[in-house]
Scaffold this motif. Structure first.
Motif, PDB file in Angstrom:
ATOM      1  N   THR A   1       5.826 -26.138  -3.945  1.00 17.05           N
ATOM      2  CA  THR A   1       6.796 -25.652  -3.113  1.00 17.05           C
ATOM      3  C   THR A   1       6.923 -25.980  -1.621  1.00 17.05           C
ATOM      4  O   THR A   1       8.347 -25.518  -1.156  1.00 17.05           O
ATOM      5  N   THR A   2       6.190 -27.092  -0.986  1.00 18.02           N
ATOM      6  CA  THR A   2       6.928 -27.049  -0.064  1.00 18.02           C
ATOM      7  C   THR A   2       7.424 -28.362   0.044  1.00 18.02           C
ATOM      8  O   THR A   2       8.731 -28.603   0.867  1.00 18.02           O
ATOM      9  N   LEU A   3       8.263 -29.086  -1.244  1.00 19.14           N
ATOM     10  CA  LEU A   3       9.671 -29.945  -1.231  1.00 19.14           C
ATOM     11  C   LEU A   3      10.641 -28.927  -1.796  1.00 19.14           C
ATOM     12  O   LEU A   3      11.906 -29.047  -1.245  1.00 19.14           O
ATOM     13  N   PHE A   4      10.788 -27.877  -2.209  1.00 19.30           N
ATOM     14  CA  PHE A   4      12.662 -27.041  -2.666  1.00 19.30           C
ATOM     15  C   PHE A   4      12.080 -25.682  -2.600  1.00 19.30           C
ATOM     16  O   PHE A   4      10.647 -25.283  -2.802  1.00 19.30           O
ATOM     17  N   ARG A   5      13.269 -24.561  -2.329  1.00 20.80           N
ATOM     18  CA  ARG A   5      13.062 -23.659  -3.061  1.00 20.80           C
ATOM     19  C   ARG A   5      13.592 -23.327  -4.251  1.00 20.80           C
ATOM     20  O   ARG A   5      14.415 -24.423  -4.832  1.00 20.80           O
ATOM     21  N   SER A   6      13.332 -22.203  -4.795  1.00 20.26           N
ATOM     22  CA  SER A   6      14.818 -21.756  -5.631  1.00 20.26           C
ATOM     23  C   SER A   6      14.624 -20.610  -6.129  1.00 20.26           C
ATOM     24  O   SER A   6      13.598 -20.067  -6.360  1.00 20.26           O
ATOM     25  N   PRO A   7      15.723 -19.637  -5.515  1.00 23.92           N
ATOM     26  CA  PRO A   7      16.082 -18.587  -4.803  1.00 23.92           C
ATOM     27  C   PRO A   7      16.343 -18.562  -6.332  1.00 23.92           C
ATOM     28  O   PRO A   7      17.128 -19.226  -6.794  1.00 23.92           O
ATOM     29  N   VAL A   8      16.743 -16.668  -6.443  1.00 21.68           N
ATOM     30  CA  VAL A   8      16.921 -16.467  -7.503  1.00 21.68           C
ATOM     31  C   VAL A   8      19.042 -16.255  -7.035  1.00 21.68           C
ATOM     32  O   VAL A   8      20.097 -15.680  -6.406  1.00 21.68           O
ATOM     33  N   VAL A   9      19.569 -16.330  -8.811  1.00 21.84           N
ATOM     34  CA  VAL A   9      21.098 -16.732  -8.624  1.00 21.84           C
ATOM     35  C   VAL A   9      21.577 -15.334  -9.517  1.00 21.84           C
ATOM     36  O   VAL A   9      22.613 -14.766  -8.549  1.00 21.84           O
ATOM     37  N   SER A  10      21.105 -15.091 -10.100  1.00 20.44           N
ATOM     38  CA  SER A  10      21.264 -13.356 -10.998  1.00 20.44           C
ATOM     39  C   SER A  10      20.259 -13.218 -11.963  1.00 20.44           C
ATOM     40  O   SER A  10      19.726 -14.133 -12.153  1.00 20.44           O
ATOM     41  N   ILE A  11      20.258 -12.445 -11.970  1.00 16.98           N
ATOM     42  CA  ILE A  11      19.537 -11.122 -12.627  1.00 16.98           C
ATOM     43  C   ILE A  11      19.820 -10.295 -14.104  1.00 16.98           C
ATOM     44  O   ILE A  11      20.993  -9.835 -13.518  1.00 16.98           O
ATOM     45  N   ASP A  12      18.719 -10.355 -15.286  1.00 15.50           N
ATOM     46  CA  ASP A  12      20.011  -9.989 -16.527  1.00 15.50           C
ATOM     47  C   ASP A  12      19.149  -9.103 -16.448  1.00 15.50           C
ATOM     48  O   ASP A  12      17.829  -9.672 -17.545  1.00 15.50           O
ATOM     49  N   VAL A  13      19.325  -7.278 -16.960  1.00 15.92           N
ATOM     50  CA  VAL A  13      18.027  -6.615 -17.303  1.00 15.92           C
ATOM     51  C   VAL A  13      18.758  -5.773 -17.930  1.00 15.92           C
ATOM     52  O   VAL A  13      19.761  -5.050 -17.765  1.00 15.92           O
ATOM     53  N   ASN A  14      17.606  -5.885 -19.462  1.00 17.42           N
ATOM     54  CA  ASN A  14      18.915  -4.654 -20.364  1.00 17.42           C
ATOM     55  C   ASN A  14      17.284  -3.752 -20.860  1.00 17.42           C
ATOM     56  O   ASN A  14      16.098  -3.715 -21.681  1.00 17.42           O
TER      57      ASN A  14
END
Length: 102
Positions: free
Chosen positions: A11-24
């Motif tokens: 977690t100190t090397l990179f971030r991983s943001p949410v680009v999209s979400i699909d919910v059913n």
């Protein structure tokens, strides 16, 4: 699979943001229901990862929600590939994907 605690140093090397979400939404649940959430990796490209979620009511067995979230990897404000910035983590994810296919 490696314990989840071994992933936190990255977690100190990179971030991983949410680009999209699909919910059913499949069936209703209430606040008092106990929901079991199964999470798996649906796709991994090196620059993006997709997590699949299957949420099931433990008392009825009904699937409440099927969802996925797509994330990219970012370092210093730029999208990057894990194979360049975190090769060990990249290898681990690729190994997990191979195990899941077998």
């Amino acid at each position: 699979r490696p314990p989840r605690s071994t992933l936190f140093p990255y977690t100190t090397l990179f971030r991983s943001p949410v680009v999209s979400i699909d919910v059913n939404y499949k069936s209703p649940s209430t606040y008092s229901d106990i929901i079991e959430i199964d999470i798996s990796i649906g796709k991994y490209t090196g620059a993006q990862i997709v997590f699949n979620y299957n949420m099931r009511n433990t008392s009825t067995g009904n699937v409440s929600v099927v969802a996925s979230s797509r994330h990219c990897f970012v370092k210093d404000g730029h999208v990057c590939s894990l194979s360049h910035i975190a090769p060990d983590y990249d290898k681990m994810l690729r190994d997990v994907m191979k195990e899941d296919k077998e």
